[in-house]
Motif scaffolding. Structure first.
Motif, PDB file in Angstrom:
ATOM      1  N   ARG A 173       0.819  -1.215   0.000  1.00 48.70           N
ATOM      2  CA  ARG A 173       0.000   0.000   0.000  1.00 48.70           C
ATOM      3  C   ARG A 173       0.855   1.269   0.000  1.00 48.70           C
ATOM      4  NH1 ARG A 173      -3.255  -2.914  -2.081  1.00 48.70           N
ATOM      5  NH2 ARG A 173      -4.812  -4.084  -0.891  1.00 48.70           N
ATOM      6  N   THR A 200      -5.355  -3.064  -5.658  1.00 50.81           N
ATOM      7  CA  THR A 200      -5.623  -1.686  -5.271  1.00 50.81           C
ATOM      8  C   THR A 200      -6.872  -1.646  -4.395  1.00 50.81           C
ATOM      9  OG1 THR A 200      -6.970  -1.277  -7.250  1.00 50.81           O
ATOM     10  CG2 THR A 200      -4.616  -0.745  -7.396  1.00 50.81           C
ATOM     11  N   LEU A 206      -7.972   2.265   3.761  1.00 52.23           N
ATOM     12  CA  LEU A 206      -6.643   1.725   4.071  1.00 52.23           C
ATOM     13  C   LEU A 206      -6.521   1.305   5.537  1.00 52.23           C
ATOM     14  CD1 LEU A 206      -3.325   3.063   2.687  1.00 52.23           C
ATOM     15  CD2 LEU A 206      -3.496   2.575   5.122  1.00 52.23           C
TER      16      LEU A 206
END
Length: 269
Positions: A173, A200, A206
């Motif tokens: 990431r 992705t 995240l």
């Protein structure tokens, strides 16, 4: 080739106490664990416990470690922000020492690079009095985002007892995965963490992915063989795979076993 040491990270089975984590680790073939010393709001599945303030909880964890032979590889949480006083971590480090922990995992959010370095040195000096070393975990939302940045930060401290927690998810990431893969044999790498994920994701998810829902090795797009082959043979591998989507369908041991089995499928015989 020597068998790689496996460790069970607490967020793989967040709905357990540290003493339950040790018992499950032994049952699924892990020699070590990476526990949280106390519950945290950002991990709502963690039971309510505090090894620092509750002697009975600390005793239960020590007893489980003694009974199973499992050792602690890394302790959480040690988060350094702009207003953090490193001395405030003394009780946590004392607890870690009582558990035989060799390293404390550090996340750095302090935006001031000079102060960040000074406080890392102060924390490392304090931890050393408990025979505990530090391991900085690079993480995109923090102020140390990549493996290269982590190595540079350690060099600025001038200390050889600060290592690195290398999480494959954070590498993938981050902004420079290929450069990070090339650095994975650096001697400062103290422990590696394995999980999988899609190529992705929405950047807004995240932190959710990191702490709540990752994929088992083989379910995503990460180059896990490349990651494992890039590591030194003696680098411990922590199974760090939160599986919130299975938390009600599978008990903690089932989730831990599935995660360990998936990771072992990528290890050389």
């Amino acid at each position: 080739m020597a068998e790689r040491r496996l460790s069970l990270d607490h967020i793989t089975v967040t709905d357990t106490t540290p003493w339950q984590l040790a018992e499950i680790a032994a049952e699924v073939g892990c020699a070590g664990i990476c526990p949280f010393l106390h519950s945290m709001e950002v991990l709502p599945a963690l039971p309510d416990y505090d090894l620092i303030r509750d002697p009975a909880a600390l005793r239960a964890t020590r007893n489980a470690l003694a009974a199973t032979g499992v050792k602690i590889d890394l302790i959480y949480p040690f988060t350094m922000a702009g207003r953090t006083n490193p001395q405030d971590f003394a009780p946590a480090l004392e607890t870690g020492a009582a558990l035989g922990a060799p390293r404390a995992n550090v996340l750095c959010y302090d935006r001031d690079p000079v102060r960040r370095t000074e406080r890392l040195i102060e924390l490392a000096e304090l931890a050393a009095t408990f025979d505990i070393a530090l391991a900085i975990e690079f993480y995109l939302p923090s102020q140390i985002r990549t493996l290269r940045e982590t190595i540079d930060q350690i060099e600025r401290t001038g200390r050889s007892d600060i290592g690195i927690t290398a999480d494959l998810l954070h590498i993938m990431r981050g902004p420079e995965p290929e450069q990070s893969f090339a650095l994975l044999k650096h001697p400062a790498i103290a422990i590696a963490q394995i999980a999988d994920g899609p190529a992705t994701i929405n950047p807004d998810t995240l932190e959710w992915e990191a702490g709540i829902q990752r994929l088992l090795p083989g379910q995503g797009a990460f180059n896990i063989p490349k990651f494992i082959n890039a590591l030194n043979a003696n680098t411990p591998l922590s199974i760090e795979i939160p599986q919130q989507n299975n938390i009600t369908a599978q008990n903690p041991k089932q989730r831990a076993q599935n995660a360990v089995n998936a990771a072992m499928g990528f290890l050389p015989d």
